[in-house]
Design a protein around this motif. Structure first.
Motif, PDB file in Angstrom:
ATOM      1  N   GLY A   1     -25.030 -15.485 -35.971  1.00 33.91           N
ATOM      2  CA  GLY A   1     -23.601 -15.153 -36.109  1.00 33.91           C
ATOM      3  C   GLY A   1     -23.491 -14.118 -37.091  1.00 33.91           C
ATOM      4  O   GLY A   1     -23.942 -13.162 -36.879  1.00 33.91           O
ATOM      5  N   SER A   2     -22.777 -14.422 -38.152  1.00 30.66           N
ATOM      6  CA  SER A   2     -22.697 -13.616 -39.413  1.00 30.66           C
ATOM      7  C   SER A   2     -23.480 -13.592 -40.607  1.00 30.66           C
ATOM      8  O   SER A   2     -23.612 -12.952 -41.533  1.00 30.66           O
ATOM      9  CB  SER A   2     -21.100 -13.438 -39.874  1.00 30.66           C
ATOM     10  OG  SER A   2     -20.886 -14.931 -40.548  1.00 30.66           O
ATOM     11  N   ILE A   3     -24.511 -14.830 -40.355  1.00 29.39           N
ATOM     12  CA  ILE A   3     -25.422 -15.073 -41.475  1.00 29.39           C
ATOM     13  C   ILE A   3     -26.761 -14.224 -40.811  1.00 29.39           C
ATOM     14  O   ILE A   3     -27.474 -14.435 -39.869  1.00 29.39           O
ATOM     15  CB  ILE A   3     -25.770 -16.586 -41.571  1.00 29.39           C
ATOM     16  CG1 ILE A   3     -24.325 -17.224 -41.921  1.00 29.39           C
ATOM     17  CG2 ILE A   3     -26.929 -16.815 -42.354  1.00 29.39           C
ATOM     18  CD1 ILE A   3     -24.231 -18.681 -41.294  1.00 29.39           C
ATOM     19  N   ASP A   4     -27.343 -13.547 -41.910  1.00 30.68           N
ATOM     20  CA  ASP A   4     -28.633 -12.779 -41.545  1.00 30.68           C
ATOM     21  C   ASP A   4     -29.782 -13.877 -42.007  1.00 30.68           C
ATOM     22  O   ASP A   4     -29.910 -14.515 -43.242  1.00 30.68           O
ATOM     23  CB  ASP A   4     -28.764 -11.806 -42.572  1.00 30.68           C
ATOM     24  CG  ASP A   4     -27.676 -10.628 -42.177  1.00 30.68           C
ATOM     25  OD1 ASP A   4     -27.709 -10.483 -40.875  1.00 30.68           O
ATOM     26  OD2 ASP A   4     -27.119  -9.719 -42.932  1.00 30.68           O
ATOM     27  N   ALA A   5     -30.618 -14.144 -40.905  1.00 31.52           N
ATOM     28  CA  ALA A   5     -31.773 -14.869 -41.178  1.00 31.52           C
ATOM     29  C   ALA A   5     -33.024 -14.026 -41.353  1.00 31.52           C
ATOM     30  O   ALA A   5     -33.572 -14.503 -42.464  1.00 31.52           O
ATOM     31  CB  ALA A   5     -31.944 -15.647 -40.117  1.00 31.52           C
TER      32      ALA A   5
END
Lengths: 239, 298
Positions: free
Chosen positions: A17-21
């Protein structure tokens, strides 16, 4: 190591989603090497592995195996190219027998290779003893052997092992790591993700330390073992 | 005792139809965790497609070859519709919350039902007498050729399906995809293809069920899919949804149960007792008779 690498990740970015892993990592693996990726929980190790097998799609960057770009391919095509994964948490098919699990490991092959099956049974004799048993009834360590055996059934050039020591009795971890060494010595390149840094570095030629989605540090296993940062963070030594 | 054997024969007949239709629900649920509410309407559509093939393609022939061709063509058409249904109604929602897919399934059900009404009209149509109306009376129990045919053909299809799923490579891939789709992908299994295969098998078995309904009851209506779909769905839950032998068992048991209620109590009450049975089973065994198999460590 001037020859071009067998496997290469360049500036890989992965997001949920909008979270960069994964925030732009690069690494390479040469033929015949055992390379390990270390890192704490949530550093992005499993995400990296899932992205290599295309179970998760990259946001940016490239993943190349023998010069072929993987990021554009659907997940079921990857194993046919010669990259096979034993995933985190083993993910064996619990209500199928051990043998059925191994047969599925060879699904990408046109025909079942009896020699490979024999090899897997030699590596892990426990699997042959229990081949008619449902995989879900095996112990954790045996399931891990099955997950590795299953991933070998496609005759891969490169094996991805995600946390093979997770939740397994120490004595079995030793046995499994010994067999990983054996597998590598028979010509399979290994990319190993581990939280058990000590065991992984003993086995690996080189390592990368993943730190919240970035490569924090990399080097030969000896360099990593000697490094203060690695010792502090992963080997439990206070400096 | 006559009633018993008569209702046994009747129950096995409708039970086979329930079982065939229930397999479509259970196989789709097994891999996609989705109740394909449109399945019952596909079954109804098949009866109408069979009717049209009979009048337009076969020129109203009832030779053995023509009958086999009608079954085959209707199954092929419905398999095609099944693939389209999955592509349009379910695949775009694969990653969406479950509720969206359920709403989409209900929408697809209404569309197919209304589609049948548009094409074939709202009035009841009479399904052709494809099988000669022969029956035998044995000690007061009447058994028709149609009943024998429905039972034997259904059993043959179910045995074939069971062997396919349990004994072949593709069958193992289907089972693996039902357990863990990502792990299946790591084996090189194309899960989209597996889902398409599931819809082909489920829809064609449902198509055969729809033709059986036409043959057995003769009168077919555009909205009958709702009723048969519901019974088959209950059968799938009785046997344990997601479980293929469970759907077969559930279908047969539900058919017998309804027949005996109709024989010994009253057919008016068959529905009420069906739901009482469902509720009781769910209270005692929430996962159904055969349940979803879970291998536990010993």
């Amino acid at each position: 190591m001037s020859d071009s690498p067998l496997f290469e990740i360049k500036d890989l970015e992965v997001a949920y989603g909008s979270i960069d892993a994964i925030k732009g990592i690069s690494l390479e693996v040469h033929k015949g090497e055992i390379v390990t990726i270390l890192g704490a929980n949530g550093a992005g190790k499993t995400t990296t592995m899932r992205t290599i097998s295309q179970l998760h799609k990259a946001k940016a960057g490239s993943i190349k195996f023998k010069g072929e770009e993987l990021t554009k391919l659907p997940p079921h095509k990857i194993v046919g190219l010669g990259i096979s994964q034993s995933p985190e948490g083993r993910r064996v098919f619990g209500i199928l027998t051990v043998e059925e699990n191994l047969m599925l490991g060879a699904f990408s092959q046109k025909k079942l290779d009896k020699k490979t099956l024999k090899w897997v049974y030699e590596l892990f004799p426990r699997l042959e003893e229990r081949r008619k048993q449902l995989a879900g009834t095996l112990s954790g360590g045996e399931q891990q052997m099955l997950a590795i055996g299953r991933s070998l059934m496609s005759n891969p050039e490169m094996l991805l092992l995600d946390e093979p020591s997770l939740g397994i009795a120490p004595i079995l971890v030793k046995a499994i790591f010994k067999q990983i060494k054996q597998i590598a010595s028979e010509g399979v390149t290994v990319l190993l993700v581990e939280q058990n840094a000590k065991a992984a570095l003993k086995l690996a030629d080189r390592g990368y330390v993943l730190d919240v989605g970035k490569i924090g540090f990399s080097g030969t296993s000896a360099e990593l073992l000697a490094s203060e940062r690695v010792q502090e963070a992963y080997l439990g030594k206070k400096s | 005792m006559d009633i018993f054997f008569q209702q046994l024969a009747n129950g096995l007949t409708i039970g086979s139809i329930f079982a065939l239709v229930a397999l479509g629900y259970t196989m789709v649920y097994g891999v996609m965790r989705l109740i394909n509410f449109a399945h019952g309407d596909m079954v109804a559509a098949s009866a109408f497609v069979g009717l049209t093939i009979y009048t337009q393609v076969m020129g109203q022939a009832t030779s053995l070859v023509a009958v086999v061709a009608i079954f085959f063509l209707a199954a092929v058409v419905m398999a095609g519709v099944g693939i389209i249904l999955e592509r349009l109604a379910y695949r775009p929602l694969r990653e969406a919350p479950r509720l969206s897919a359920v709403v989409s399934a209900l929408g697809a059900s209404l569309m197919i039902q209304n589609g049948i009404m548009l094409i074939w009209g709202p009035q009841m149509r009479i399904f052709p007498e494809l099988i000669p109306n022969i029956s035998w009376e044995i000690n007061g129990v009447v058994i028709s050729l149609i009943q024998v045919l429905i039972l034997t053909l259904s059993l043959a299809l179910m045995v074939a399906l069971y062997l396919f799923v349990e004994k072949t490579r593709m069958g193992a891939a289907i089972r693996a995809s039902a357990i863990d789709q990502d792990a299946a992908r790591l084996m090189g299994i194309n899960v989209n293809k597996i889902i398409a295969i599931i819809f082909i098998i489920g829809s064609s078995l449902g198509a055969v069920g729809g033709l059986f309904i036409g043959l057995y009851y003769r009168g077919i209506t555009f909205n009958m899919g709702w009723q048969y779909g519901l019974y088959a769905f209950i059968a799938a839950i009785l046997g344990g949804i997601g479980n293929i032998p469970g759907a077969m068992l559930g279908g047969m048991l539900l058919g017998l149960f309804q027949a005996f209620i109709a024989g010994y109590v009253s057919s008016t009450w068959a529905d009420a007792f069906t739901f009482i049975l469902l509720i009781l089973i769910l209270i005692v065994r929430p996962t159904g008779l055969l349940g979803e198999r879970v291998a536990e460590k010993v």
